[in-house]
Design an enzyme around this catalytic site. Structure first.
Site, PDB file in Angstrom:
ATOM      1  N   GLY A  74      -4.514  -4.361 -12.962  1.00 22.71           N
ATOM      2  CA  GLY A  74      -5.412  -3.473 -12.224  1.00 22.71           C
ATOM      3  C   GLY A  74      -6.188  -4.130 -11.104  1.00 22.71           C
ATOM      4  O   GLY A  74      -7.180  -3.576 -10.624  1.00 22.71           O
ATOM      5  N   ASP A  98      -6.142   1.582  -2.828  1.00 19.86           N
ATOM      6  CA  ASP A  98      -5.945   0.137  -3.047  1.00 19.86           C
ATOM      7  C   ASP A  98      -5.571  -0.550  -1.738  1.00 19.86           C
ATOM      8  O   ASP A  98      -6.152  -1.578  -1.374  1.00 19.86           O
ATOM      9  CB  ASP A  98      -4.764  -0.115  -4.003  1.00 19.86           C
ATOM     10  N   ALA A 149      -0.681  -3.855  -4.160  1.00 14.01           N
ATOM     11  CA  ALA A 149      -1.236  -3.420  -2.859  1.00 14.01           C
ATOM     12  C   ALA A 149      -1.456  -4.623  -1.939  1.00 14.01           C
ATOM     13  O   ALA A 149      -1.093  -4.598  -0.763  1.00 14.01           O
ATOM     14  CB  ALA A 149      -2.551  -2.669  -3.076  1.00 14.01           C
TER      15      ALA A 149
HETATM   16  O1  PMV Z   1      -4.639  -0.349 -12.440  1.00 15.40           O
HETATM   17  P1  PMV Z   1      -4.412   0.117 -11.074  1.00 15.40           P
HETATM   18  O2  PMV Z   1      -4.925  -0.800 -10.031  1.00 15.40           O
HETATM   19  O3  PMV Z   1      -2.977   0.496 -10.824  1.00 15.40           O
HETATM   20  O4  PMV Z   1      -5.332   1.382 -10.916  1.00 15.40           O
HETATM   21  C1  PMV Z   1      -4.891   2.666 -10.782  1.00 15.40           C
HETATM   22  C2  PMV Z   1      -6.061   3.578 -10.580  1.00 15.40           C
HETATM   23  C3  PMV Z   1      -5.783   5.007 -11.001  1.00 15.40           C
HETATM   24  O5  PMV Z   1      -6.949   5.745 -10.671  1.00 15.40           O
HETATM   25  C4  PMV Z   1      -5.558   5.077 -12.497  1.00 15.40           C
HETATM   26  C5  PMV Z   1      -4.562   5.595 -10.280  1.00 15.40           C
HETATM   27  C6  PMV Z   1      -4.747   5.852  -8.757  1.00 15.40           C
HETATM   28  O6  PMV Z   1      -3.713   6.030  -8.079  1.00 15.40           O
HETATM   29  O7  PMV Z   1      -5.874   5.946  -8.263  1.00 15.40           O
END
Ligand code: PMV
Length: 337
Positions: free
Chosen positions: A112, A158, A117
């Site tokens: 996360g 992101d 990105a």
């Molecule tokens: O864990 P990550 O960085 O892929 O976070 C995704 C964030 C979400 O809100 C769950 C999905 C999104 O596209 O915003």
């Protein structure tokens, strides 16, 4: 013929507030943080795209598809968005050439922190700089397009924060806006050691919403309010309040089923060691936890406690540079979209 390589780097990101709820129309607050991915690109002698990453993945993309050279099929799924970024830039420049790309990253992957990105943004910038140099808005748009070729539901937030750096507020209606924090944020990121699949967790929340329409609406409303309050508290420098709001946000994330026993344990350790607040950051289901610390001293305390309990953890600061091409920084302008 020896051809010279061009380099670009982009920062990691944390979601301070609003993950998951942002998928359902709520606002979110994100920050770029000082862990980086560097992409080095050069025009290749062969007409194919060869990508190698320091996470033990290497894939050659040719006319007959993807051929993993290191890391098997998993390497292909990790490097696909990066290949899409290379192709996207080559198309935009009308170039039909092969590219050798090397990715070196100190952003832990799959927890996360926006490793995908950052790789897409750095790759777009590095490949672009082989032919010309577009501004940050162009880089951001190409990176978002590339990520969406692979992850259709990506909000694009992101890529935006990795490109421009700093703290951003994002909402579907309002687009992106830069946030000026009234005080420096001292943060610690801790790794549960459990990698997550964002798509699966987004789907889990979608099902929760289907099965609990009234409850989800209520929780979602609360999440929106928390993010708005957090924005005001960040701007006024009330970090204590920001910490409380992180805990409130975490309670909601727990209700919708994206927290994990290990995340809760890390949050508990942080709070017992003097943190102002802590929550999961990103999709959850394990992944990373972000913690807000009041001072250097508490940061040291929190870090040593987490490390003692076996959780890989690091201090992070807000990165204000965003994507950097070669040695010279490119345009810092932020546009609302
Ligand atoms: O864990 P990550 O960085 O892929 O976070 C995704 C964030 C979400 O809100 C769950 C999905 C999104 O596209 O915003």
């Amino acid at each position: 013929m020896k051809r010279s390589a061009r380099r670009a780097s982009a920062p990691a990101k944390v979601i301070l507030f609003g993950e998951h709820f942002v998928v359902h129309g709520n606002p979110a607050l994100l920050a770029a943080v000082n862990k980086r991915t560097i992409a080095s690109a050069r025009i290749a002698d062969k007409p194919r795209i060869a990508i190698e990453s320091n996470i033990g993945a290497a894939v050659e993309y040719g006319p007959n598809g993807a051929r993993p050279m290191m890391g098997g099929r998993k390497a292909v799924s990790v490097l696909d968005p990066i290949c899409a970024s290379v192709r996207n830039v080559l198309n935009a420049h009308g170039k039909n050439v092969g590219i050798d790309l090397r990715i070196v990253s100190d952003i832990p992957e799959g927890i996360g922190l926006g490793s995908s990105a950052a790789s897409c943004v750095a790759t777009v910038a590095a490949v672009d700089s082989l032919f010309s140099s577009h501004d940050k808005s162009w880089i951001c748009e190409r990176a978002i397009e590339s990520e969406r070729m692979v992850h259709k539901n990506s909000s694009g937030a992101d890529c935006y924060v990795c490109t421009f750096g700093g703290i951003i507020h994002y909402s579907k209606e309002g687009g992106y806006g830069r946030v000026k924090p009234g005080k420096v944020l001292r943060m610690i990121v801790s790794n549960t050691g459990l990698r997550h699949a964002t798509g699966d967790l987004v789907e889990k929340v979608r099902r929760f919403r289907e099965d609990n329409k009234v409850l989800f609406n209520d929780i979602s409303g609360q999440a929106g309010e928390i993010t708005s309050k957090a924005l005001r508290s960040l701007e006024s420098g009330n970090v204590r309040r920001v910490g409380q709001l992180m805990l409130e946000n975490q309670t909601l994330l727990k209700v919708i089923g994206v927290s994990h026993r290990k995340s809760e344990e890390i949050i508990d350790l942080c709070m017992k060691s003097g943190a102002l607040g802590a929550k999961i950051t990103g999709a959850g289901g394990g992944g990373a936890v972000i913690c807000l610390s009041p001072s250097k001293q508490e940061s040291r305390q929190i870090l040593s406690r987490l490390v003692k309990e076996g959780y890989e953890s690091m201090e992070v600061n807000v990165d204000h540079r965003g994507v950097v091409v070669g040695k010279s920084e490119i345009s810092r302008s932020v546009t609302r979209s």
